[in-house]
Write an enzyme that holds these catalytic residues in place. Structure first.
Site, PDB file in Angstrom:
ATOM      1  N   ASP A 108      31.595  39.386  30.926  1.00 51.58           N
ATOM      2  CA  ASP A 108      30.575  38.838  31.825  1.00 51.58           C
ATOM      3  C   ASP A 108      29.650  39.972  32.286  1.00 51.58           C
ATOM      4  O   ASP A 108      30.121  41.041  32.700  1.00 51.58           O
ATOM      5  CB  ASP A 108      31.312  38.215  33.031  1.00 51.58           C
ATOM      6  CG  ASP A 108      30.394  37.395  33.903  1.00 51.58           C
ATOM      7  OD1 ASP A 108      29.398  36.858  33.394  1.00 51.58           O
ATOM      8  OD2 ASP A 108      30.689  37.289  35.118  1.00 51.58           O
ATOM      9  N   HIS A 109      28.345  39.755  32.207  1.00 57.16           N
ATOM     10  CA  HIS A 109      27.350  40.735  32.676  1.00 57.16           C
ATOM     11  C   HIS A 109      27.549  42.148  32.130  1.00 57.16           C
ATOM     12  O   HIS A 109      27.566  43.118  32.902  1.00 57.16           O
ATOM     13  CB  HIS A 109      27.316  40.798  34.210  1.00 57.16           C
ATOM     14  CG  HIS A 109      26.813  39.543  34.844  1.00 57.16           C
ATOM     15  ND1 HIS A 109      25.474  39.207  34.896  1.00 57.16           N
ATOM     16  CD2 HIS A 109      27.470  38.533  35.445  1.00 57.16           C
ATOM     17  CE1 HIS A 109      25.339  38.029  35.509  1.00 57.16           C
ATOM     18  NE2 HIS A 109      26.545  37.594  35.839  1.00 57.16           N
ATOM     19  N   ASP A 142      23.500  41.552  29.691  1.00 55.98           N
ATOM     20  CA  ASP A 142      22.589  41.130  30.759  1.00 55.98           C
ATOM     21  C   ASP A 142      21.460  42.150  30.894  1.00 55.98           C
ATOM     22  O   ASP A 142      21.585  43.166  31.565  1.00 55.98           O
ATOM     23  CB  ASP A 142      23.372  41.004  32.073  1.00 55.98           C
ATOM     24  CG  ASP A 142      22.470  40.629  33.239  1.00 55.98           C
ATOM     25  OD1 ASP A 142      21.238  40.493  33.031  1.00 55.98           O
ATOM     26  OD2 ASP A 142      22.991  40.472  34.355  1.00 55.98           O
ATOM     27  N   GLU A 182      20.473  37.024  28.891  1.00 52.24           N
ATOM     28  CA  GLU A 182      19.991  36.433  30.156  1.00 52.24           C
ATOM     29  C   GLU A 182      18.502  36.698  30.327  1.00 52.24           C
ATOM     30  O   GLU A 182      18.008  37.786  30.080  1.00 52.24           O
ATOM     31  CB  GLU A 182      20.752  37.007  31.359  1.00 52.24           C
ATOM     32  CG  GLU A 182      20.183  36.476  32.686  1.00 52.24           C
ATOM     33  CD  GLU A 182      21.084  36.688  33.901  1.00 52.24           C
ATOM     34  OE1 GLU A 182      22.292  36.900  33.725  1.00 52.24           O
ATOM     35  OE2 GLU A 182      20.548  36.643  35.019  1.00 52.24           O
ATOM     36  N   GLY A 216      27.727  34.603  44.411  1.00 53.56           N
ATOM     37  CA  GLY A 216      28.370  34.847  45.699  1.00 53.56           C
ATOM     38  C   GLY A 216      28.593  33.584  46.528  1.00 53.56           C
ATOM     39  O   GLY A 216      28.364  32.463  46.068  1.00 53.56           O
ATOM     40  N   ASP A 259      33.284  32.242  39.685  1.00 49.90           N
ATOM     41  CA  ASP A 259      34.115  33.356  40.131  1.00 49.90           C
ATOM     42  C   ASP A 259      34.451  33.182  41.618  1.00 49.90           C
ATOM     43  O   ASP A 259      35.619  33.145  42.029  1.00 49.90           O
ATOM     44  CB  ASP A 259      33.346  34.666  39.896  1.00 49.90           C
ATOM     45  CG  ASP A 259      34.176  35.892  40.192  1.00 49.90           C
ATOM     46  OD1 ASP A 259      35.258  35.753  40.792  1.00 49.90           O
ATOM     47  OD2 ASP A 259      33.756  37.010  39.843  1.00 49.90           O
TER      48      ASP A 259
HETATM   49  P1  13P Z   1      29.696  32.580  41.468  1.00 47.93           P
HETATM   50  O1  13P Z   1      29.541  33.774  42.354  1.00 47.93           O
HETATM   51  O2  13P Z   1      28.859  31.441  41.948  1.00 47.93           O
HETATM   52  O3  13P Z   1      31.121  32.189  41.272  1.00 47.93           O
HETATM   53  O4  13P Z   1      29.109  32.972  40.027  1.00 47.93           O
HETATM   54  C1  13P Z   1      29.907  33.641  39.097  1.00 47.93           C
HETATM   55  C2  13P Z   1      29.146  34.128  37.919  1.00 47.93           C
HETATM   56  O5  13P Z   1      28.002  33.785  37.674  1.00 47.93           O
HETATM   57  C3  13P Z   1      29.850  35.040  37.019  1.00 47.93           C
HETATM   58  O6  13P Z   1      29.018  35.529  36.011  1.00 47.93           O
HETATM   59  O1  G3H Z   2      28.510  37.351  38.233  1.00 49.37           O
HETATM   60  C1  G3H Z   2      29.290  38.218  38.626  1.00 49.37           C
HETATM   61  C2  G3H Z   2      30.730  37.926  38.709  1.00 49.37           C
HETATM   62  O2  G3H Z   2      31.018  37.134  39.825  1.00 49.37           O
HETATM   63  C3  G3H Z   2      31.525  39.183  38.648  1.00 49.37           C
HETATM   64  O3  G3H Z   2      31.605  39.793  39.884  1.00 49.37           O
HETATM   65  O4  G3H Z   2      31.130  42.212  39.475  1.00 49.37           O
HETATM   66  O5  G3H Z   2      32.323  41.415  41.532  1.00 49.37           O
HETATM   67  O6  G3H Z   2      33.467  41.363  39.311  1.00 49.37           O
HETATM   68  P1  G3H Z   2      32.161  41.292  40.048  1.00 49.37           P
HETATM   69 ZN    ZN Z   3      26.921  35.760  36.666  1.00 47.10          ZN
END
Ligand code: 13P
Ligand code: G3H
Ligand code: ZN
Length: 380
Positions: free
Chosen positions: A97-98, A119, A149, A194, A272
């Site tokens: 992710d990201h 990303d 993205e 968030g 998340d």
């Molecule tokens: P939330 O913070 O809404 O759970 O989003 C998580 C997310 O986009 C992870 O990439």
């Molecule tokens: O989009 C981001 C995710 O919620 C990951 O969050 O970088 O705090 O692990 P994090």
């Molecule tokens: Zn995200």
């Protein structure tokens, strides 16, 4: 069985549902996610963000971990997904992710991730295309699917669409997908990351429709991804606060709006924050209902972290001294097993609920499963 997200996107497009993509920061969450997806016979996407990999790699200051430390976390996480999921009958993808650099994305592919996100949304359009194309070329050689993205997830204030929209422009999306060949595109249409997304967020789902239509016209097959999509339900916030937490101005994306977005064409939904909230609620509830376990030093420490900072709902804060047990296959002590169970139950409860809401329940059996090697040949 492990596979990339490609077969999952194909099915989600055909049967018009969305895949929940769930962020994890511990082996317990991996185990729980697989267990509940198996119960619901759903394809599953487990996500590790850069910070999660640093944390799993053993680093408390996970925002500042090195590439090597993240790589260690990636290998551990991939190991856990293989241990719990390799012989499972549902298709499972482990998705980065990201990912913010080519090096991190490469490390994920090399460590056993089956899907990745690059990303580049904070870069210029041209730089974003360049880095995404480079990552896609590398990942596709190994059959690994790629998400890019475009647009900035800022959110909107009370339904007002700002003049200078940071929402994804459908025509940019067409150019981006044509030039990068990504399998999926994360877009900006009103969600944000968030637990403080604002009150009464209204998604601009016509943006999804417009992008989808443009892709159809151009014969592009990239699937649309919705980040920042946690529900942050009122009931869970209330429960946390009644148990001693202090969450202020919490708000998320109502399920009803996500369902409309799925109808418009969203095929992957990232969650998340909700998992973090459910974990926090479960641990606060455990300590209230079973105060005896606080005699255990390590558990008492979790409790103190939570008490000292009641606004913290990221488990990586209050579980910061437990990284070894969060990344171990060893049997926990009887007391610690209760903590593990609270963490696992939290993941199972919210992931199960979203699998049903997003419509991926009972879809595992329809997946046209291919190995990464087979997928690599297809990309060629
Ligand atoms: P939330 O913070 O809404 O759970 O989003 C998580 C997310 O986009 C992870 O990439
Ligand atoms: O989009 C981001 C995710 O919620 C990951 O969050 O970088 O705090 O692990 P994090
Ligand atoms: Zn995200």
């Amino acid at each position: 069985m492990l596979t990339s997200m490609k077969p999952m996107y194909e099915l989600a497009e055909e049967m018009e549902f969305a895949l929940g993509a769930f962020n994890v920061n511990s082996f317990q969450q991996v185990k729980a996610a697989i267990r509940i997806a198996e119960i619901y016979n759903s394809p599953l996407v487990i996500q590790g963000a850069e910070a999660a990999n640093g944390f799993i790699g053993g680093i408390k200051d996970y925002r500042n971990s090195t590439l090597d430390e993240k790589k260690r976390g990636m290998e551990l996480l991939a190991n856990a997904v293989r241990k719990y999921g390799e012989n499972s009958l549902i298709p499972i993808a482990l998705h980065l992710d990201h990912g913010l650099s080519f090096e991190v994305c490469k490390a994920a592919v090399d460590s056993g991730y089956t899907s990745i996100m690059i990303d580049g949304s904070s870069k210029s359009f041209e730089e974003n295309i360049e880095i995404t194309r480079e990552v896609t070329e590398y990942a596709h050689k190994y059959g690994v699917s790629v998400e890019g993205e475009l647009g900035v997830l800022k959110g909107v204030e009370d339904n007002v669409v700002s003049e200078e929209s940071t929402y994804t422009h459908p025509l940019d999306a067409v150019k981006f997908v044509k030039e990068t060949k990504v399998d999926a595109l994360a877009i900006s249409y009103g969600t944000s990351h968030g637990a403080n997304k604002g009150k009464n967020v209204v998604l601009r789902e016509p943006i999804v429709t417009a992008i989808k239509e443009c892709f159809l016209h151009e014969n592009l097959h990239a699937s649309i991804v919705s980040h920042g999509s946690s529900n942050v339900e009122e009931h869970i916030v209330k429960e946390i606060n009644e148990l001693g937490g202090e969450l202020k101005n919490a708000g998320g994306i109502p399920i009803k709006q996500l369902k409309t977005a799925i109808k418009a064409g969203v095929r992957k939904i990232n969650v998340d924050t909700d998992i973090r909230l459910y974990t926090t609620r479960n641990l606060l509830r455990l300590f209230k209902n079973d105060p005896d376990i606080l005699k255990d030093e390590a558990i008492n420490e979790i409790y103190n972290f939570m008490k000292e900072k009641p606004s913290a709902f990221d488990p990586r804060y209050y579980l910061q001294n437990l990284i070894p047990s969060l990344t171990s296959f060893e049997e926990p002590t009887a007391q610690m097993a209760k903590v593990d169970k609270a963490v696992e139950d939290a993941a199972m409860e919210i992931i199960g609920k979203l699998i049903v809401e997003f419509g991926s329940i009972e879809k595992a059996k329809y997946i046209n499963y291919r190995t990464l090697e087979e997928l690599a040949k297809e990309y060629k």
